[in-house]
Scaffold this motif. Structure first.
Motif, PDB file in Angstrom:
ATOM      1  N   ALA A 132     -26.715  14.401  30.230  1.00 52.77           N
ATOM      2  CA  ALA A 132     -28.033  14.247  29.620  1.00 52.77           C
ATOM      3  C   ALA A 132     -28.230  12.833  29.085  1.00 52.77           C
ATOM      4  N   ASP A 133     -27.200  12.278  28.453  1.00 50.14           N
ATOM      5  CA  ASP A 133     -27.293  10.903  27.939  1.00 50.14           C
ATOM      6  C   ASP A 133     -27.638   9.926  29.059  1.00 50.14           C
ATOM      7  N   GLU A 134     -26.973  10.079  30.189  1.00 49.05           N
ATOM      8  CA  GLU A 134     -27.224   9.185  31.326  1.00 49.05           C
ATOM      9  C   GLU A 134     -28.655   9.345  31.848  1.00 49.05           C
ATOM     10  N   LEU A 135     -29.095  10.587  31.960  1.00 52.72           N
ATOM     11  CA  LEU A 135     -30.458  10.838  32.435  1.00 52.72           C
ATOM     12  C   LEU A 135     -31.492  10.271  31.463  1.00 52.72           C
ATOM     13  N   ILE A 136     -31.253  10.437  30.175  1.00 48.28           N
ATOM     14  CA  ILE A 136     -32.181   9.921  29.167  1.00 48.28           C
ATOM     15  C   ILE A 136     -32.256   8.399  29.257  1.00 48.28           C
ATOM     16  N   ASP A 137     -31.110   7.744  29.403  1.00 52.56           N
ATOM     17  CA  ASP A 137     -31.107   6.279  29.565  1.00 52.56           C
ATOM     18  C   ASP A 137     -31.911   5.863  30.793  1.00 52.56           C
ATOM     19  N   LYS A 155     -35.673   6.347  30.132  1.00 52.53           N
ATOM     20  CA  LYS A 155     -36.211   5.266  29.285  1.00 52.53           C
ATOM     21  C   LYS A 155     -36.578   4.048  30.128  1.00 52.53           C
ATOM     22  N   GLU A 156     -35.705   3.695  31.058  1.00 55.22           N
ATOM     23  CA  GLU A 156     -35.952   2.537  31.917  1.00 55.22           C
ATOM     24  C   GLU A 156     -37.087   2.783  32.920  1.00 55.22           C
ATOM     25  N   GLY A 201     -43.211   3.554  34.988  1.00 55.48           N
ATOM     26  CA  GLY A 201     -43.918   3.935  36.203  1.00 55.48           C
ATOM     27  C   GLY A 201     -43.675   3.062  37.411  1.00 55.48           C
ATOM     28  N   ASN A 202     -42.683   2.178  37.329  1.00 57.42           N
ATOM     29  CA  ASN A 202     -42.431   1.265  38.450  1.00 57.42           C
ATOM     30  C   ASN A 202     -41.787   1.946  39.654  1.00 57.42           C
ATOM     31  N   ASP A 203     -41.098   3.072  39.412  1.00 58.95           N
ATOM     32  CA  ASP A 203     -40.425   3.784  40.499  1.00 58.95           C
ATOM     33  C   ASP A 203     -40.618   5.287  40.297  1.00 58.95           C
ATOM     34  N   PRO A 204     -41.797   5.798  40.668  1.00 58.54           N
ATOM     35  CA  PRO A 204     -42.115   7.210  40.423  1.00 58.54           C
ATOM     36  C   PRO A 204     -41.100   8.179  41.017  1.00 58.54           C
ATOM     37  N   GLU A 205     -40.570   7.862  42.189  1.00 55.80           N
ATOM     38  CA  GLU A 205     -39.631   8.791  42.821  1.00 55.80           C
ATOM     39  C   GLU A 205     -38.320   8.884  42.037  1.00 55.80           C
TER      40      GLU A 205
END
Length: 125
Positions: free
Chosen positions: A47-52, A55-56, A60-64
């Protein structure tokens, strides 16, 4: 992208942690609090990795890639009964699929704060 504040009222009625899932963990662990803690602790690194990542990607620069990380977060939240965060993630994914990136990004930006609240609740297990 003109982002507005998302309406978060609908999430206030959703349990941060599903009480039935909490009870199931204790039943499965035969009321062994240490075993329940181990289950919860196995959730946090991913979860920590996904949250990081979210955040980045919340700009909206990479919707996929945002959708991929949001989808993964929704899945692991469902597995531990983190219902409020799961619903926010599902709503972000729906907005991305509908091409509503302003909505998706605005909601994605509240995920880290909601995750902090979830971690606080998990410590009470």
């Amino acid at each position: 992208m003109d982002q507005q504040e998302p309406n978060l009222q609908k999430y206030a009625t959703i349990d941060v942690i599903d009480p039935e899932t909490r009870a199931m963990f204790y039943e499965y662990a035969h009321d062994n609090a240490e075993m329940v803690k181990d289950i919860i602790d196995s959730f946090q690194p991913e979860a920590d990795e996904l949250i990081d990542n979210i955040k980045e990607l919340a700009h909206g620069n990479d919707p996929e890639q945002l959708r991929y990380n949001i989808h993964s977060l929704a899945g692991i939240c469902g597995s531990i009964g983190a219902m409020q965060l799961r619903q926010i993630a599902v709503d972000v994914e729906v907005a991305i699929k509908a091409g509503q990136m302003d909505t998706a990004c605005a909601l994605a930006k509240v995920i880290p704060e909601n995750y902090t609240q979830l971690l606080s609740e998990l410590k009470k297990f």
